[in-house]
Design a protein around this motif. Structure first.
Motif, mmCIF file in Angstrom:
data_model
loop_
_atom_site.group_PDB
_atom_site.id
_atom_site.type_symbol
_atom_site.label_atom_id
_atom_site.label_comp_id
_atom_site.label_asym_id
_atom_site.label_seq_id
_atom_site.Cartn_x
_atom_site.Cartn_y
_atom_site.Cartn_z
ATOM 1 N N ILE A 160 -7.830 -5.373 6.561
ATOM 2 C CA ILE A 160 -7.461 -6.862 5.392
ATOM 3 C C ILE A 160 -7.037 -8.142 5.972
ATOM 4 O O ILE A 160 -7.345 -9.150 5.409
ATOM 5 C CB ILE A 160 -6.824 -6.174 4.311
ATOM 6 N N SER A 161 -6.241 -7.971 7.129
ATOM 7 C CA SER A 161 -5.963 -9.281 7.609
ATOM 8 C C SER A 161 -6.564 -10.040 8.565
ATOM 9 O O SER A 161 -7.581 -9.690 9.298
ATOM 10 C CB SER A 161 -4.328 -8.877 8.178
ATOM 11 N N ILE A 171 -7.218 -8.701 -2.916
ATOM 12 C CA ILE A 171 -6.733 -9.614 -2.161
ATOM 13 C C ILE A 171 -7.867 -10.465 -1.509
ATOM 14 O O ILE A 171 -7.778 -11.603 -1.102
ATOM 15 C CB ILE A 171 -6.136 -8.820 -0.947
ATOM 16 N N ARG A 172 -9.131 -9.729 -1.240
ATOM 17 C CA ARG A 172 -10.257 -10.689 -0.722
ATOM 18 C C ARG A 172 -10.721 -11.865 -1.823
ATOM 19 O O ARG A 172 -10.972 -12.843 -1.385
ATOM 20 C CB ARG A 172 -11.542 -9.921 -0.511
ATOM 21 N N PHE A 231 -7.282 -4.176 -1.991
ATOM 22 C CA PHE A 231 -7.930 -5.022 -1.028
ATOM 23 C C PHE A 231 -9.154 -5.905 -1.764
ATOM 24 O O PHE A 231 -9.483 -6.969 -1.113
ATOM 25 C CB PHE A 231 -8.450 -4.163 0.374
ATOM 26 N N THR A 232 -9.873 -5.413 -2.485
ATOM 27 C CA THR A 232 -10.982 -6.199 -3.331
ATOM 28 C C THR A 232 -10.006 -7.341 -3.997
ATOM 29 O O THR A 232 -10.742 -8.484 -3.828
ATOM 30 C CB THR A 232 -11.468 -5.316 -4.276
ATOM 31 N N THR A 250 0.771 -1.264 0.078
ATOM 32 C CA THR A 250 0.008 0.227 -0.119
ATOM 33 C C THR A 250 0.869 1.159 -0.005
ATOM 34 O O THR A 250 0.424 2.229 -0.139
ATOM 35 C CB THR A 250 -0.804 0.193 1.178
ATOM 36 N N GLU A 257 -5.174 -0.206 8.066
ATOM 37 C CA GLU A 257 -5.124 -1.079 7.038
ATOM 38 C C GLU A 257 -4.903 -2.560 7.130
ATOM 39 O O GLU A 257 -5.634 -3.375 6.544
ATOM 40 C CB GLU A 257 -4.160 -0.768 5.861
ATOM 41 N N GLU A 303 -7.977 0.453 -1.904
ATOM 42 C CA GLU A 303 -9.344 -0.208 -1.867
ATOM 43 C C GLU A 303 -9.283 -1.219 -2.815
ATOM 44 O O GLU A 303 -9.780 -2.398 -2.845
ATOM 45 C CB GLU A 303 -10.356 0.909 -2.016
#
Ligand code: ADP
Ligand code: ADP
Length: 231
Positions: free
Chosen positions: A206-207, A183-184, A180-181, A168, A202, A177
């Motif tokens: 996400i984690s 990564i998901r 992260f989308t 990031t 952050e 954002e």
């Protein structure tokens, strides 16, 4: 299911800096695992060891049930480990798909199928929500899209474990954002993501789990759900 199990990893650089001092790291399959800590804590060194580009002086590393041999990134890539560095190594004059396939070319004498490569890159881009045009010129891309090219490069080589070094740091908020989308989407589809981070909001966003490093040591491991954000 533990996909990464590092125990007692010590790395002393020529010159004597003890970058990792008996580090342990456990990463479960299909999770987002953040590694946090101040500059110089040893995070990058540990990630380089996972990717096979640094060799520990002591310690053991088991990746997906197999003991790592620490003989370079090729071995790590063959075992399904991919790494995205903070500084990208894309060829600006190449198109996106050319950068993605670079290094994965067919053996001598086998024809390179350009259309198939473009199609595969487009499929991966859609499958993991890494929006980028395979035929775009790399030099013109915003940094967030260049990062997607690097992630696609790892996925093209069938990476199951993706290591992102401060992903990031270079991104605008909107790009964070979108990362992260992606990564998901990656973890939903069975990939494991390990990333180095600095900013607590952050990390918590996400984690699943967090490993904390300080002065070359791992000082703790915690589930994000157990962390309360300071006011
Ligand atoms: P972090 O990623 O947490 O900032 P690093 O793993 O990059 O930490 O660095 C840990 C320590 O090792 C620091 O003191 C750094 O200066 C040193 N270091 C990192 N890479 C090298 C290297 N190639 N040679 C010598 N010292 C290094
Ligand atoms: P990063 O956090 O992405 O590793 P750095 O600026 O810390 O970025 O390091 C850039 C490169 O320089 C890395 O390859 C790192 O291993 C190396 N490096 C870092 N610290 C030292 C050091 N004290 N001596 C030699 N090389 C170092």
């Amino acid at each position: 299911n533990r996909i990464i199990e590092a125990r007692g990893i010590t790395r002393i650089y020529p010159g004597g800096t003890v970058a990792n001092d008996g580090v342990s790291l456990t990463v479960n399959e299909g999770e987002v695992h953040a590694v946090v800590g101040e500059n110089g804590a040893g995070k990058s060194t540990l990630m380089k060891i996972l990717f096979g580009i640094e060799k520990p002086d002591e310690g053991t590393l088991v990746v997906d049930g197999q003991e790592a041999r620490f003989d370079g990134p090729k071995d790590a890539i063959d075992r399904g480990v991919g790494m995205v560095f903070q500084h990208f190594s894309l060829v600006p004059s190449f198109s996106v798909y050319e950068n993605v396939v670079l290094g994965s070319e067919p053996a001598a004498g086998v024809r390179f199928d350009r259309a198939a490569a473009i199609k595969r890159v487009r499929e991966l881009s859609e499958q993991f929500r890494l929006r980028v045009d395979p035929e775009a010129q790399t030099r013109a891309l915003p940094v967030g899209q260049q990062q997607r090219v690097e992630i696609l490069k790892a996925l093209y080589r069938e990476a199951k474990i993706l290591i992102l070094d401060e992903p990031t740091a270079v991104l605008a908020p909107q790009e964070v954002e979108e990362l992260f989308t992606a990564i998901r989407s990656l973890v939903k589809q069975g990939r494991t993501v390990i990333f180095i981070a600095h900013k607590l909001p952050e990390v918590l966003a996400i984690s699943d789990r967090i490993t904390v490093m300080r002065a070359g040591k791992t000082v703790g491991e915690v589930a994000s759900s157990e962390v309360t954000e300071p006011e």
